[in-house]
Write an enzyme that holds these catalytic residues in place. Structure first.
Site, mmCIF file in Angstrom:
data_model
loop_
_atom_site.group_PDB
_atom_site.id
_atom_site.type_symbol
_atom_site.label_atom_id
_atom_site.label_comp_id
_atom_site.label_asym_id
_atom_site.label_seq_id
_atom_site.Cartn_x
_atom_site.Cartn_y
_atom_site.Cartn_z
ATOM 1 N N ALA A 75 39.881 -6.869 -21.113
ATOM 2 C CA ALA A 75 39.418 -8.105 -21.747
ATOM 3 C C ALA A 75 40.173 -9.268 -21.122
ATOM 4 O O ALA A 75 41.114 -9.080 -20.348
ATOM 5 C CB ALA A 75 39.646 -8.066 -23.256
ATOM 6 N N LYS A 76 39.769 -10.487 -21.471
ATOM 7 C CA LYS A 76 40.485 -11.669 -20.998
ATOM 8 C C LYS A 76 40.188 -12.833 -21.905
ATOM 9 O O LYS A 76 39.079 -12.971 -22.444
ATOM 10 C CB LYS A 76 40.045 -12.023 -19.576
ATOM 11 C CG LYS A 76 41.071 -12.855 -18.821
ATOM 12 C CD LYS A 76 42.232 -11.989 -18.379
ATOM 13 C CE LYS A 76 43.242 -12.787 -17.563
ATOM 14 N NZ LYS A 76 44.319 -11.925 -17.059
#
Length: 402
Positions: A75-76
């Protein structure tokens, strides 16, 4: 160029856009994949950050976790705001507060461009979440013990007056560079390197390459490029940085040349390390690169078109999800109790794994001109496929943290 892509992981699971009610700034969370209900990836802040950029970075995190066989997805987080603005901490706090359900249960985040680890930890503490690895720590058998282990590891002192958590990513990049030199039989003292960016990642890489005896001939910050063909005195330059990673030009050592910022790309060096912004190498400047190998310390440092052009003229590109994965891999080794507060153990583990991976991808490049990204993606996809196979027909395995 990018190799085959499993359709199950081609698109992210979720994209979320947030609007700050105070400044109007936009923030984004992209969860590319979940493994055991968890994804990992840092939070960045920069003016001009876009949801597409964050999606690229989330995909890269999914590749990192698979390449290093970590039991989590990718994720980011990203915020379109100037980190130097005095309102930045408030924006970051409200972003994290809005995303608290994800941060509490599924998203393990950390530092990234514009967001140092101490700052995001301070924000988490203000929200009652203690530390940015909270979503993983709360799943452990003994959260208090795991938190102590994590804090001890992050704050372990290392030579140079730094903390292990601040330098481990740069150390990994340095090992990727040393792995390239070793694979091709280059004598380390005769190998030269240019580094774009001298913040946490670039500065750490410069420090450990200098310590290993490699000649760092150019570094660049936001103000320009500093160059010395005989090799820069890296410890001195690092001491001249301000909190934004910019070097005081008024106190430069004698013999250091000040050049335009883009000059670092064209520096006469064996290895080029883009360690600042994403998309630093593009079709309009890749032809300036004189290095024999590019080591991506920044996430998404090279556009696909630029990487294809570099490969066509014989420049190997070690992809970001290998070269700069040291911090992410180490954080999870720390969480899982595979390393502790002794920096020597962490350095040995990362040095061994990073150099082995670089040797593998460069062997394929040397023998058959298979781009390193293609080889690395094949390895990552094989790991992903194995995890999918393990979970078929049963509930997803729980993430086990001691």
């Amino acid at each position: 160029m990018s190799g085959s892509m499993d359709p199950r992981i081609a698109e992210p699971l979720m994209k979320l856009t947030w609007t700050d009610p105070v400044t109007g700034a936009h923030g984004y969370l992209v969860v590319h994949s979940l493994v055991s209900g968890v994804a990992t990836g840092g939070t960045r802040m920069r003016a001009g950050c876009t949801v597409d950029e964050v999606a690229d970075l989330a995909r890269g995190m999914a590749n990192k976790t698979a390449a290093f066989n970590l039991p989590v997805g990718g994720a980011k987080g990203g915020i379109d705001f100037d980190p130097k603005d005095p309102r930045a901490t408030g924006v970051l706090t409200r972003f994290c507060e809005f995303l608290r359900p994800w941060l509490d249960a599924s998203w393990v985040t950390a530092e990234d461009l514009g967001v140092p680890q101490h700052l995001i930890d301070e924000v988490f503490a203000s929200l009652g979440l203690e530390q940015s690895y909270h979503a993983a720590i709360r799943r452990s058998a003994d959260p208090a013990r795991t938190l102590r282990r994590v804090q001890a590891g992050l704050n372990a002192p290392v030579p140079g007056g730094q903390l292990l958590g601040d330098v481990i990513g740069g150390y990994g990049v340095a090992q990727a560079c040393l792995g390239a030199a070793n694979t091709w039989g280059w004598a380390v003292p005769e190998t030269t390197v240019a580094i774009q960016g001298i913040g946490t990642m670039g500065g750490g890489a410069a420090w450990y390459l200098h310590e290993a005896g490699m000649k760092v001939v150019a570094v660049a910050d936001a103000a320009g490029t500093l160059y010395d063909p005989e090799g820069l005195d890296i410890p001195v330059l690092l001491d001249l940085r301000d909190r934004f990673g910019e070097v005081d030009r008024g106190r430069l050592p004698e013999g250091v040349q000040s050049l335009p910022r883009e000059a670092v790309v064209a520096a006469d060096a064996d290895i080029f390390v883009p360690a600042a912004i994403s998309y630093a190498l593009r079709v309009d400047n890749e032809n300036l690169v004189k290095a024999k190998v590019v080591v991506e310390a920044a996430n998404a440092a090279t556009t696909p078109e630029a990487e294809a052009a570099l490969s066509a003229r014989g420049v190997a590109v070690i992809p970001d999800f290998i070269a700069n994965a040291g911090a992410a891999a180490w954080a999870w080794w720390l969480l899982l109790g595979e390393v502790g507060a002794d920096p020597a153990d962490s350095f040995l583990r990362l040095r061994t794994e990073m150099q082995a991976k670089v040797a593998l991808v460069l062997a394929e490049w040397h023998l058959d001109r298979v781009p390193p990204r293609v080889t690395a993606l094949r390895q990552a996809e094989a790991t992903r496929a194995a995890r999918v196979e393990e979970s078929l027909g049963s509930a997803a395995p729980a993430l086990m943290i001691p």
